[in-house]
Write an enzyme that holds these catalytic residues in place. Structure first.
Site, short mmCIF file in Angstrom:
data_model
loop_
_atom_site.label_atom_id
_atom_site.label_comp_id
_atom_site.label_asym_id
_atom_site.label_seq_id
_atom_site.Cartn_x
_atom_site.Cartn_y
_atom_site.Cartn_z
N LEU A 234 -4.95 -26.43 -3.00
CA LEU A 234 -4.92 -27.66 -2.21
C LEU A 234 -6.20 -28.46 -2.45
O LEU A 234 -6.16 -29.67 -2.60
CB LEU A 234 -4.78 -27.33 -0.73
CG LEU A 234 -4.77 -28.50 0.25
CD1 LEU A 234 -3.55 -29.38 0.00
CD2 LEU A 234 -4.79 -28.00 1.70
N GLY A 235 -7.33 -27.76 -2.48
CA GLY A 235 -8.60 -28.44 -2.74
C GLY A 235 -9.24 -29.01 -1.51
O GLY A 235 -9.97 -30.01 -1.58
N GLY B 112 3.46 6.82 7.96
CA GLY B 112 4.87 6.98 7.63
C GLY B 112 5.71 5.81 8.09
O GLY B 112 6.82 5.61 7.61
N ASN B 113 5.20 5.02 9.03
CA ASN B 113 5.92 3.84 9.49
C ASN B 113 5.60 2.61 8.65
O ASN B 113 6.19 1.54 8.87
CB ASN B 113 5.59 3.52 10.95
CG ASN B 113 6.29 4.44 11.92
OD1 ASN B 113 5.65 5.11 12.71
ND2 ASN B 113 7.60 4.50 11.86
N SER B 114 4.69 2.71 7.72
CA SER B 114 4.35 1.57 6.86
C SER B 114 5.59 1.03 6.17
O SER B 114 6.34 1.77 5.55
CB SER B 114 3.34 1.99 5.80
OG SER B 114 2.14 2.41 6.36
N ASP C 246 0.20 -7.62 1.48
CA ASP C 246 0.60 -6.22 1.59
C ASP C 246 2.12 -6.07 1.56
O ASP C 246 2.69 -5.27 2.31
CB ASP C 246 0.02 -5.57 2.85
CG ASP C 246 0.03 -4.04 2.77
OD1 ASP C 246 0.12 -3.51 1.64
OD2 ASP C 246 -0.02 -3.39 3.83
N HIS D 227 0.81 -1.22 0.00
CA HIS D 227 0.00 0.00 0.00
C HIS D 227 0.85 1.27 0.00
O HIS D 227 0.35 2.35 -0.32
CB HIS D 227 -0.99 0.01 1.18
CG HIS D 227 -0.38 0.25 2.52
ND1 HIS D 227 -0.14 -0.75 3.43
CD2 HIS D 227 0.01 1.39 3.11
CE1 HIS D 227 0.38 -0.23 4.53
NE2 HIS D 227 0.48 1.07 4.35
N THR E 283 2.67 -2.93 9.50
CA THR E 283 1.67 -2.82 8.43
C THR E 283 0.39 -2.10 8.80
O THR E 283 -0.17 -1.42 7.96
CB THR E 283 1.32 -4.24 7.92
OG1 THR E 283 2.48 -4.83 7.37
CG2 THR E 283 0.26 -4.22 6.86
N ALA E 284 -0.13 -2.23 10.00
CA ALA E 284 -1.46 -1.69 10.27
C ALA E 284 -1.63 -1.40 11.75
O ALA E 284 -0.86 -1.86 12.59
CB ALA E 284 -2.54 -2.68 9.82
#
Length: 442
Positions: free
Chosen positions: A255-256, A198-200, A126, A96, A216-217
């Protein structure tokens, strides 16, 4: 948006922290002296909202509404990144942070600046990988996030609010967090970090100086930190980067089989020692899971020697394995341990009819699903041009759009109607192989 960690707990004991040899007191300074040069500032230039709107690019429309003819001023945003390979100039950050970027500028701690090339992205986790042409770089080695325990001390480094490199500290508050609906593959490390814009893409490191997460969040009012921050674990980051370097993208297979969490009552009835793991609820006929011998009511406890904690953890670990890889599943079947080998296969080819372009998904074509796919209803993404807006948002050929903004979508007509009625952000619910994803377009 992603982020950094502030100390909100008691200080570690003297034995838990490294010492400053000069002052003989516990200090993180020796550790930070080694790791901070590997954390960079990322400045991103993107198109303005006006540039992204096709109506504003129409000369007649601009004259009718008396809009200026000059191009709209590009928008800039800031984030953080971590050098993970000094020789090749690889820098990992959040998807992002660089999403829709026209230009990415990387600034090192010593203030050198470099234009970055986008190697590849994975919206599902992400994560994005950049490359810079630079010498004398310092990289962080990847630690094993699977060895983390709640209470371990961690340090976060990033560039909050564009202030410049900042260091904070805290602990691991929880592991395996999911349900945030960020993109799709959620297995977050939760910390009591003070995480801010800004730390992302910044670094979360352990006291050995190893990278164990990419911040990340957050959860907090109005984007402010309340001590609940999240980082993508290094084990997931490594799997993503390996595929991006190899293929330029993450190629997830099938994988199914579907798994469910193990409740206390279920564990008791099956004679299990704990609720750790995932119980297989269904196995698709003819799927890799069936061919490999997986059966309903099998309890999956580990993949390739890595413990499986829950159904979400099973989904994430399978989703990180590339097509064609053979994985070892450690099971409990009828109270007895068992290991099966399953080769991850590519998702089945889907057929669609009446492919059309959708303005909100520039670069992609969609079609109605043909009958014969059982209970699945939705709109098939048949084509996505590489590096188009739809591609950069994370859409891939074979995705099935099953909903937009919490409304079901079963045909192109329904998709167009929902998109026409939506004025703000678009939240797409997708099926990709065995898994469900969410992609947000603002």
């Amino acid at each position: 948006m992603v982020f950094l960690v502030l100390l909100t707990t008691a200080l570690p004991t003297r034995s838990a922290l490294p010492f400053d040899n000069k002052s003989s007191v516990p200090s993180l300074a020796p550790l930070l002296q080694d790791v901070t040069p590997a954390v960079v500032n990322i400045s991103v230039q993107t198109r303005s909202a006006i540039e992204d709107n096709p109506l504003f690019r129409d000369p007649f429309f601009r004259r009718f509404f008396e809009l200026p003819d000059q191009a709209a001023r590009p928008e800039r945003s800031a984030g953080s990144g971590v050098i993970v390979d000094a020789a090749k100039g690889y820098v990992v950050t959040n998807f992002h942070v660089v999403k829709d970027a026209q230009q990415v500028l990387v600034t090192l701690k010593d203030r050198r600046q470099f234009q970055a090339k986008l190697v590849g992205t994975d919206p599902g986790t992400d994560i994005a990988l950049l490359k810079i042409e630079a010498k004398n770089l310092r990289a962080l080695s990847l630690g094993d996030s699977d060895l983390l325990k709640v209470g371990d001390f961690v340090v976060a480094i990033g560039n909050p609010f564009g202030l410049g490199q900042t260091v904070t500290s805290g602990i691991v508050s929880a592991l395996g967090r999911s349900g945030l609906d960020i993109e799709g593959y959620e297995d977050f490390i939760q910390t009591d970090a003070s995480i801010n814009p800004g730390n992302s893409g910044g670094a979360l490191v352990n006291l050995k100086g190893e990278l164990i997460g990419i911040n990340t969040a957050i959860i907090g009012p109005s984007g402010a930190s309340v001590g609940i921050g999240f980082a993508v674990p290094s084990a997931m980051v490594k799997s993503v980067l390996d595929q991006i370097v190899r293929f330029g993208e993450v190629r997830r297979g099938r994988l199914g089989a579907n798994g469910e969490d193990i409740t206390y009552d279920l564990a008791s009835s099956l004679g299990l020692a704990s609720t750790e793991g995932a119980i297989i609820s269904t196995v698709d006929p003819g799927s890799p899971a069936e061919k490999g011998g997986l059966k309903p009511r099998d309890v999956v406890t580990a993949i390739n020697g890595r413990a499986v904690r829950s159904a979400v953890d099973l989904r994430n670990k399978v989703g990180m394995r590339p097509i064609g890889e053979t994985i070892d599943l450690r099971l409990i079947r009828d109270g007895k341990p068992l290991t099966v080998k399953i080769k991850i296969d590519k998702p089945p080819e889907l057929a669609g009819s009446g492919a059309v372009a959708v303005p909100q998904l520039a670069g992609a074509a969609v079609a109605n699903l043909k009958a014969g796919r059982g209970r699945t209803e939705g709109v098939l993404v048949t084509e996505v041009d590489a590096n188009s807006p739809a591609w950069l948002h994370g859409f891939r050929p074979g995705d099935i759009i099953i909903g937009v903004n919490r409304r079901k979508v079963r045909s192109i007509q329904e998709l167009l109607a929902v998109l026409k009625a939506s004025e703000d952000a678009l939240i797409f619910d997708l099926l990709r192989g065995d898994f469900r994803l969410t992609i947000v377009i603002r």
